[in-house]
Motif scaffolding. Structure first.
Motif, PDB file in Angstrom:
ATOM      1  N   GLY A  92      26.829 -33.589  15.591  1.00  0.00           N
ATOM      2  CA  GLY A  92      26.504 -32.163  15.630  1.00  0.00           C
ATOM      3  C   GLY A  92      27.624 -31.334  16.230  1.00  0.00           C
ATOM      4  O   GLY A  92      27.983 -30.276  15.699  1.00  0.00           O
ATOM      5  N   ILE A 149      29.683 -28.400  14.271  1.00  0.00           N
ATOM      6  CA  ILE A 149      29.633 -27.007  14.748  1.00  0.00           C
ATOM      7  C   ILE A 149      31.027 -26.529  15.159  1.00  0.00           C
ATOM      8  O   ILE A 149      31.424 -25.407  14.843  1.00  0.00           O
ATOM      9  N   LEU A 185      32.887 -25.788  12.087  1.00  0.00           N
ATOM     10  CA  LEU A 185      32.398 -24.548  11.479  1.00  0.00           C
ATOM     11  C   LEU A 185      33.148 -23.345  12.048  1.00  0.00           C
ATOM     12  O   LEU A 185      33.550 -22.440  11.324  1.00  0.00           O
ATOM     13  N   ILE A 213      30.754 -27.767   5.085  1.00  0.00           N
ATOM     14  CA  ILE A 213      30.509 -26.728   6.088  1.00  0.00           C
ATOM     15  C   ILE A 213      31.431 -25.532   5.868  1.00  0.00           C
ATOM     16  O   ILE A 213      30.995 -24.386   5.867  1.00  0.00           O
ATOM     17  N   ARG A 253      30.541 -21.773   4.565  1.00  0.00           N
ATOM     18  CA  ARG A 253      30.938 -20.605   5.354  1.00  0.00           C
ATOM     19  C   ARG A 253      31.505 -19.496   4.468  1.00  0.00           C
ATOM     20  O   ARG A 253      31.428 -18.311   4.802  1.00  0.00           O
ATOM     21  N   THR A 278      27.217 -17.421   9.316  1.00  0.00           N
ATOM     22  CA  THR A 278      27.491 -18.537  10.230  1.00  0.00           C
ATOM     23  C   THR A 278      26.233 -19.002  10.961  1.00  0.00           C
ATOM     24  O   THR A 278      26.003 -20.202  11.078  1.00  0.00           O
ATOM     25  N   VAL A 284      24.684 -22.796  11.237  1.00  0.00           N
ATOM     26  CA  VAL A 284      24.444 -23.475  12.526  1.00  0.00           C
ATOM     27  C   VAL A 284      23.017 -24.011  12.570  1.00  0.00           C
ATOM     28  O   VAL A 284      22.779 -25.167  12.945  1.00  0.00           O
ATOM     29  N   ILE A 316      22.736 -26.980  10.359  1.00  0.00           N
ATOM     30  CA  ILE A 316      23.342 -28.162  10.999  1.00  0.00           C
ATOM     31  C   ILE A 316      22.373 -28.752  12.010  1.00  0.00           C
ATOM     32  O   ILE A 316      22.150 -29.967  12.037  1.00  0.00           O
ATOM     33  N   ILE A 317      21.752 -27.893  12.828  1.00  0.00           N
ATOM     34  CA  ILE A 317      20.803 -28.365  13.856  1.00  0.00           C
ATOM     35  C   ILE A 317      19.605 -29.058  13.203  1.00  0.00           C
ATOM     36  O   ILE A 317      19.165 -30.114  13.676  1.00  0.00           O
TER      37      ILE A 317
END
Length: 193
Positions: free
Chosen positions: A48, A52, A55, A123, A127, A132, A136, A139-140
Motif C-alpha cells: 500500500g 500510494i 501515485l 496507478i 491518475r 487522486t 487513493v 488503493i486502500i
C-alpha cells in the motif's frame, strides 16, 4: 478533490484485475510452503505504501526524466493489454526471477507481486483520468482485500478450486482488456494535442 463513487469503483476494479490476488493464490500458497509464515499485515502495508507513494511521486519522477503522463498512460495501457492476454489465454509473457527468498512478506509478495510494474503503471495511468483521492481510496480498498486474501488464501483455494480460479482470472482478463483499450484510446489523443 471530488469524491466520485464511479471513479473509485472503476479504479478499484482495474487495480483488482491487475494485482490479480485471486489468481495469485497458488503463488501465495507456494511461497508459504517455501518460507513458512507470511506476514499478511506487513505485506499489505508495504504494498500500500509503495502504491500510494508512487501515485504522488510517480508524476514528478516522470517529469524529471522528461516523460508526460499521457505517454506513460499509453505505455501502461499496452502493459495492461498484455497482462489481460496472459490472464485470458493462460500464457506467460513475462517471467519473474525465480530465486527463493528468506522471507516472502516484502519480496516477492509486496513487491513485485502486489505492487509490481503492472500495478504501478496502472496507478499512473489512472491518475491521467481520475481524481487522486478516488485512486487513493481504490488503493486502500485493494489493500484491505489483499490482506483478507493473504490471511485466508488456503481456505479460498479449497473453496473455489482450480477451475474457479481459472474462470475468475479469465473474466477479469476480459475486463482488463477492455479497460486497456479505453485507456489507450483516451490517452493517445493527448499525445497529438
Amino acid at each position: 478533490m471530488i469524491l466520485n463513487i464511479k471513479e473509485i469503483f472503476t479504479a478499484a476494479m482495474v487495480l483488482f484485475a491487475v494485482i490479480d490476488m485471486i489468481g495469485n493464490i497458488p503463488i501465495i500458497i507456494d511461497l508459504r510452503s517455501k518460507v513458512g509464515i507470511i506476514q499478511s499485515e506487513r505485506a499489505s502495508i508495504v504494498a500500500g505504501i509503495i502504491m500510494i507513494v508512487f501515485l504522488f511521486l510517480g508524476k514528478s519522477i516522470l517529469n524529471l526524466i522528461g516523460i508526460d503522463v499521457n505517454s506513460f498512460a499509453v505505455a501502461g495501457s499496452l502493459i495492461l493489454f498484455f497482462l489481460a492476454l496472459e490472464m485470458i489465454l493462460g500464457i506467460t509473457l513475462y517471467k519473474e526471477d525465480s530465486t527463493t527468498p528468506n522471507t516472502a512478506s516484502v519480496f516477492p509478495l509486496a513487491f513485485p507481486l502486489i505492487a509490481g510494474p503492472g500495478s504501478l503503471t496502472t496507478i499512473l495511468s489512472l491518475r491521467a483520468e481520475y481524481e487522486t483521492i478516488n485512486i487513493v481510496i481504490a488503493i486502500i480498498i485493494n489493500i484491505i482485500f489483499m490482506y483478507i486474501v493473504l490471511k485466508t488464501s488456503e481456505k479460498i483455494e479449497k473453496f473455489i478450486g482450480e477451475n474457479g480460479i481459472s474462470i475468475i482470472r479469465k473474466v477479469f482478463g476480459v475486463i482488463l482488456l477492455a479497460i486497456s483499450v479505453k485507456l489507450f484510446a483516451s490517452n493517445i489523443m493527448g499525445l497529438f494535442n
